[in-house]
Design a protein around this motif. Structure first.
Motif, PDB file in Angstrom:
ATOM      1  N   PHE A 265      60.462  68.504 -37.499  1.00 14.47           N
ATOM      2  CA  PHE A 265      59.146  69.105 -37.332  1.00 14.47           C
ATOM      3  C   PHE A 265      58.062  68.040 -37.176  1.00 14.47           C
ATOM      4  CE2 PHE A 265      55.218  71.053 -39.011  1.00 14.47           C
ATOM      5  CZ  PHE A 265      55.122  72.128 -38.131  1.00 14.47           C
ATOM      6  N   LYS A 266      58.183  66.937 -37.909  1.00 11.28           N
ATOM      7  CA  LYS A 266      57.197  65.865 -37.819  1.00 11.28           C
ATOM      8  C   LYS A 266      57.241  65.212 -36.434  1.00 11.28           C
ATOM      9  CE  LYS A 266      55.670  61.603 -40.093  1.00 11.28           C
ATOM     10  NZ  LYS A 266      55.560  60.863 -38.833  1.00 11.28           N
ATOM     11  N   LYS A 267      58.458  64.961 -35.931  1.00  8.56           N
ATOM     12  CA  LYS A 267      58.571  64.364 -34.597  1.00  8.56           C
ATOM     13  C   LYS A 267      58.050  65.316 -33.530  1.00  8.56           C
ATOM     14  CE  LYS A 267      62.517  61.368 -35.636  1.00  8.56           C
ATOM     15  NZ  LYS A 267      63.932  61.062 -35.304  1.00  8.56           N
ATOM     16  N   MET A 268      58.270  66.599 -33.736  1.00  7.29           N
ATOM     17  CA  MET A 268      57.775  67.575 -32.761  1.00  7.29           C
ATOM     18  C   MET A 268      56.249  67.566 -32.727  1.00  7.29           C
ATOM     19  SD  MET A 268      58.378  71.697 -32.649  1.00  7.29           S
ATOM     20  CE  MET A 268      57.210  71.930 -33.989  1.00  7.29           C
ATOM     21  N   LEU A 269      55.602  67.461 -33.891  1.00  3.79           N
ATOM     22  CA  LEU A 269      54.140  67.420 -33.933  1.00  3.79           C
ATOM     23  C   LEU A 269      53.606  66.172 -33.228  1.00  3.79           C
ATOM     24  CD1 LEU A 269      53.356  68.642 -37.562  1.00  3.79           C
ATOM     25  CD2 LEU A 269      53.226  69.945 -35.441  1.00  3.79           C
ATOM     26  N   ASP A 270      54.370  65.069 -33.279  1.00  2.00           N
ATOM     27  CA  ASP A 270      53.935  63.846 -32.615  1.00  2.00           C
ATOM     28  C   ASP A 270      53.919  63.989 -31.100  1.00  2.00           C
ATOM     29  OD1 ASP A 270      53.577  62.596 -35.024  1.00  2.00           O
ATOM     30  OD2 ASP A 270      55.570  61.664 -35.049  1.00  2.00           O
ATOM     31  N   THR A 271      54.666  64.957 -30.556  1.00  2.00           N
ATOM     32  CA  THR A 271      54.736  65.130 -29.098  1.00  2.00           C
ATOM     33  C   THR A 271      53.696  66.099 -28.556  1.00  2.00           C
ATOM     34  OG1 THR A 271      56.340  66.951 -29.208  1.00  2.00           O
ATOM     35  CG2 THR A 271      57.220  64.706 -29.223  1.00  2.00           C
ATOM     36  N   ILE A 272      52.859  66.656 -29.430  1.00  2.00           N
ATOM     37  CA  ILE A 272      51.883  67.650 -28.968  1.00  2.00           C
ATOM     38  C   ILE A 272      50.905  67.023 -27.984  1.00  2.00           C
ATOM     39  CG2 ILE A 272      49.941  69.086 -29.685  1.00  2.00           C
ATOM     40  CD1 ILE A 272      51.412  69.771 -32.203  1.00  2.00           C
ATOM     41  N   GLN A 273      50.736  67.678 -26.851  1.00  2.00           N
ATOM     42  CA  GLN A 273      49.750  67.293 -25.857  1.00  2.00           C
ATOM     43  C   GLN A 273      48.888  68.506 -25.533  1.00  2.00           C
ATOM     44  OE1 GLN A 273      51.488  65.634 -22.324  1.00  2.00           O
ATOM     45  NE2 GLN A 273      52.858  64.264 -23.425  1.00  2.00           N
ATOM     46  N   TRP A 274      47.594  68.281 -25.426  1.00  2.00           N
ATOM     47  CA  TRP A 274      46.720  69.364 -24.993  1.00  2.00           C
ATOM     48  C   TRP A 274      45.831  68.829 -23.873  1.00  2.00           C
ATOM     49  CZ3 TRP A 274      41.464  69.278 -24.749  1.00  2.00           C
ATOM     50  CH2 TRP A 274      40.801  68.279 -25.473  1.00  2.00           C
ATOM     51  N   SER A 275      45.438  69.705 -22.993  1.00  2.00           N
ATOM     52  CA  SER A 275      44.571  69.325 -21.881  1.00  2.00           C
ATOM     53  C   SER A 275      43.875  70.569 -21.355  1.00  2.00           C
ATOM     54  CB  SER A 275      45.363  68.651 -20.762  1.00  2.00           C
ATOM     55  OG  SER A 275      46.342  69.537 -20.253  1.00  2.00           O
ATOM     56  N   ALA A 276      42.803  70.345 -20.630  1.00  2.00           N
ATOM     57  CA  ALA A 276      42.047  71.447 -20.026  1.00  2.00           C
ATOM     58  C   ALA A 276      41.575  71.017 -18.648  1.00  2.00           C
ATOM     59  CB  ALA A 276      40.863  71.847 -20.904  1.00  2.00           C
ATOM     60  N   ALA A 277      41.475  71.957 -17.755  1.00  2.00           N
ATOM     61  CA  ALA A 277      41.008  71.680 -16.397  1.00  2.00           C
ATOM     62  C   ALA A 277      39.987  72.731 -16.003  1.00  2.00           C
ATOM     63  CB  ALA A 277      42.177  71.675 -15.416  1.00  2.00           C
ATOM     64  N   HIS A 278      38.919  72.266 -15.366  1.00  2.00           N
ATOM     65  CA  HIS A 278      37.864  73.156 -14.889  1.00  2.00           C
ATOM     66  C   HIS A 278      37.619  72.871 -13.410  1.00  2.00           C
ATOM     67  CE1 HIS A 278      36.876  73.868 -19.164  1.00  2.00           C
ATOM     68  NE2 HIS A 278      37.047  72.554 -19.292  1.00  2.00           N
ATOM     69  N   SER A 279      37.389  73.915 -12.636  1.00  2.00           N
ATOM     70  CA  SER A 279      37.127  73.765 -11.213  1.00  2.00           C
ATOM     71  C   SER A 279      36.052  74.756 -10.797  1.00  2.00           C
ATOM     72  CB  SER A 279      38.401  73.998 -10.396  1.00  2.00           C
ATOM     73  OG  SER A 279      38.137  73.917  -9.012  1.00  2.00           O
ATOM     74  N   ILE A 280      35.034  74.247 -10.084  1.00  2.00           N
ATOM     75  CA  ILE A 280      33.951  75.090  -9.584  1.00  2.00           C
ATOM     76  C   ILE A 280      33.868  74.894  -8.069  1.00  2.00           C
ATOM     77  CG2 ILE A 280      31.485  75.615  -9.704  1.00  2.00           C
ATOM     78  CD1 ILE A 280      31.439  74.463 -12.499  1.00  2.00           C
ATOM     79  N   PRO A 281      34.484  75.764  -7.290  1.00  2.00           N
ATOM     80  CA  PRO A 281      34.395  75.651  -5.832  1.00  2.00           C
ATOM     81  C   PRO A 281      33.151  76.356  -5.286  1.00  2.00           C
ATOM     82  CG  PRO A 281      35.958  77.364  -6.416  1.00  2.00           C
ATOM     83  CD  PRO A 281      35.431  76.792  -7.711  1.00  2.00           C
TER      84      PRO A 281
END
Length: 674
Positions: A265-281
């Motif tokens: 579980f600890k190693k799994m938490l170390d792999t967490i990635q989050w990101s967000a993308a915004h686009s205004i055409p």
């Protein structure tokens, strides 16, 4: 026989007959419940014999009706060596609201160890006598009727389990070779057609690598293009600025990974990635200027990241190291563009034959300022001192923006080629029919006027066609227009300066076709085999997998013969270097053939086969053959799988009626190919 309506039927001795010939098996008496509606009962097992699992009873179970909306099926497989499996399959359905089912399977596989050697106690044994493997699989499907809550939907298709589960399922070669598991759960809501949001959870699992990737929660939102300058009550022609449209799309992603063989579980938490993308055409629709259509555009994009990745060269260990810095980071990009497209037609005459050529060129001019060079850096990648350029956000979804300013042209040409020929079936002078020669072929690329090197992008080449409305062909390739140096790396010199168009770096070709005879009764496939409207897509897929694994039980004698063929070939060139600096490009190829067909020896005897041939290594990876006999109300089915993880054969005689399908005589044997 004595019958009590809607209650019971009782008979004396009975025995089956095939084509009027009595079989020397039977029952001394019979009691047949005649209860109307759904009701529970015991599910009859089939006898099986496996070289690795021993003698077994498969499919022994019980069916229970819980209420008007739920039922549960429980089945088990028992083997004499001690292995077993348990399957629970609850299903639920509420008409005009929702439908779904769970499928939970536990397997305790105990297979004979072929390498086991017993020396009578004088010396130690080699390994254990049996290999024991425990695995599980969870499947859940749920679909909502669109009429229950207009504008809102919820669906699920979950397939999650042990990576070794598929390899331990007997007599299912399609499942044995399935190394990818995927899942998705989604909820979406529409706001009166002006905006919508979607909340999803996804999972993918590689059984060969034991790698599990989970994405949740993911949030996606879009706002439909609005026209803020358009008048509510239009009078006359609209002004040009009234056609300016502004939209929005954005998403938030969360991902973590782990290996199921070394889960922590600890190693799994170390792999967490989050990101967000915004686009205004921002778009503007302009009236057509004759045959040319113009479309200007402006776009703003912004990505948020939860970490950065840095790569450094370790001189001591002679390898590339990677370090991760967590925090909040952002990258932005703005682009301006103008695209133009048109269609050009040409006709060539060859007597009564006409060839029509349609050309669809597209050209766009765009400018993107440099807003991301600060996120790139150079790193040594080998002992020869060669360096490559990386971004701090490489490998992090949704990905890094390109560095450097772009101001140039993007261009492409798509073509359509078809022919008009005289219709021989119609004697009228004006009777012609169209024959497509090429559904599409062309290329696309771009040129950066502001780049100081490698301004011309690789060319994407493609072609697709349907020959004689039967054979489907698609092909693609990538052409690199630049030369390479003595180490195999690209240099800023065009290949055509040396009389070459460039280097083909990868490509693929896929060909497929299907032939079948006309049905004897003249009816279509849909008329003969109507689709159950209450069956979920996952249930349909499971039924298709079972039919593929047991084709003799689902043979259509109304079609005298069928044949399906598909061929695929792909290649890519990878740079290989040694310590002396010498290089070579290794061509990695993949080629395979899939086939499936059957034909009727007589109106009541049919044989067929399906398989997968790996042309690259010249091996037949999977083969299933069957022979079946139609006996009016009964059917004889023989399935043989001589190749695969498990080799098996089975002989089954059963009534064709779905109600009496469990009244079967079955003989099967399975052999491990390990």
């Amino acid at each position: 026989m004595k019958m009590i309506s809607n209650k019971l039927a009782v008979s004396g001795p009975a025995s089956p007959e095939f084509e009027g010939v009595p079989i020397p098996i039977g029952i001394p008496f019979g009691i047949y419940p005649l209860v109307q509606g759904r009701h529970g009962g015991v599910l009859v097992p089939t006898f099986a014999q496996s070289q690795d699992y021993g003698l077994g009873l498969e499919g022994l179970g019980y069916y229970k009706v819980m209420n008007d909306y739920w039922d549960v099926t429980a089945r088990t497989n028992l083997y004499s060596y001690g292995g077993w499996s348990l399957n629970l399959n609850p299903r639920y359905q509420k008409r005009y609201r929702y439908t779904g089912n769970f499928n939970l399977t536990f397997q305790n596989t105990k297979a004979l160890n072929r390498s086991y050697v017993d020396y009578g106690g004088t010396t130690p044994t080699t390994g254990d006598e049996f290999n024991v493997t425990k695995s599980f699989m969870l499947n859940w499907t749920h679909s909502q009727d669109s009429r229950s809550r207009p504008g809102t939907s919820f669906g699920a298709n979950v397939n999650f389990g042990s990576t070794k589960y598929n390899q331990t399922v007997l007599n299912n070669p399609y499942l044995n070779y399935q190394n990818q598991l995927t899942s998705s759960i989604s909820y979406s809501k529409d706001f009166k057609g002006k905006a919508n949001i979607a909340l999803t959870a996804n999972h993918n699992q590689n059984n060969a690598l034991h790698l599990v990737n989970i994405n949740l929660p993911n949030l996606n939102g879009t706002v439909v293009t609005m026209f803020p300058f358009k008048k509510k009550e239009q009078i006359g022609q609209p002004k040009w600025y009234e056609n300016i449209g502004i939209g929005y799309s954005g998403n938030l992603n969360n991902q973590f990974s782990f290996y199921d063989t070394a889960y922590s579980f600890k190693k799994m938490l170390d792999t967490i990635q989050w990101s967000a993308a915004h686009s205004i055409p921002i778009t503007l629709s302009l009236p057509a200027m004759g045959p040319v259509t113009l479309a200007p555009s402006v776009s703003f994009q912004e990505h948020w990241f939860g970490q950065q990745i840095f790569r450094t060269w370790d001189d001591k260990e002679k390898k590339l190291d990677t370090s991760i810095h967590k925090g909040f980071y952002a990258a932005r990009q703005v682009s301006f563009g103008m695209s133009a497209s048109t269609r050009i037609f040409g006709t060539y005459g060859l007597g009564t034959t006409k060839i029509r050529h349609e050309v669809r060129p597209t050209v766009s001019v765009s400018y993107t300022p440099d807003m991301n060079s600060q996120n790139y850096y150079n790193v040594q990648v080998d002992t020869l001192g060669n360096k490559l350029r990386f971004s701090k956000f490489d490998g992090i979804p949704p990905g890094a923006f390109q560095e450097g300013a772009f101001g140039g042209l993007s261009f492409g040409i798509d073509n359509l080629l078809e022919m008009k020929v005289k219709d021989k079936k119609d004697t009228a002078a004006t009777a012609f029919k169209k024959v497509k020669l090429l559904d599409g072929f062309g290329f696309s690329s771009s040129y950066n006027l502001l780049a100081d090197s490698f301004a011309l992008s690789p060319f994407s080449l493609y072609a697709r066609s349907t020959l004689f409305n039967v054979i489907n062909i698609t092909s693609s390739a990538t052409l690199d227009p630049y030369q390479i140096n003595q180490y195999g790396y690209r240099i800023n010199k065009f290949a055509w300066s040396k009389g070459s168009l460039g280097r083909i770096t990868n490509g693929s070709v896929a060909i497929s076709t299907q032939f079948k005879s006309k049905p004897r009764d003249g009816r279509s496939d849909s008329a003969r085999t109507p689709v159950d409207p209450f069956m979920t897509p996952d249930e349909q897929q499971r039924q298709l997998q079972y039919a593929r694994a047991n084709p003799a039980e689902y043979t259509d004698f109304n079609i005298p013969w069928t044949l399906s063929l598909s061929y695929s070939f792909s290649f890519s060139k990878q740079l290989q270097t040694d310590t002396t600096g010498a290089y070579s490009y290794q061509t990695i190829t993949s080629s395979n053939i899939n086939f499936n067909g059957d034909f009727s020896l007589t109106p009541k005897w049919k044989v067929g086969a399906t398989g997968y041939l790996n042309v690259t290594n010249g091996s037949l990876q999977q083969l299933s053959m069957f022979v079946t006999r139609e006996m009016h109300c009964w059917q004889l089915a023989v399935n043989v799988n001589p190749i695969g993880i498990y080799r098996s054969f089975s002989i089954t005689i059963n009534p064709k009626s779905g109600i009496l399908r469990d009244l079967r005589i079955n003989r099967s044997r399975t052999f491990s190919n390990y």
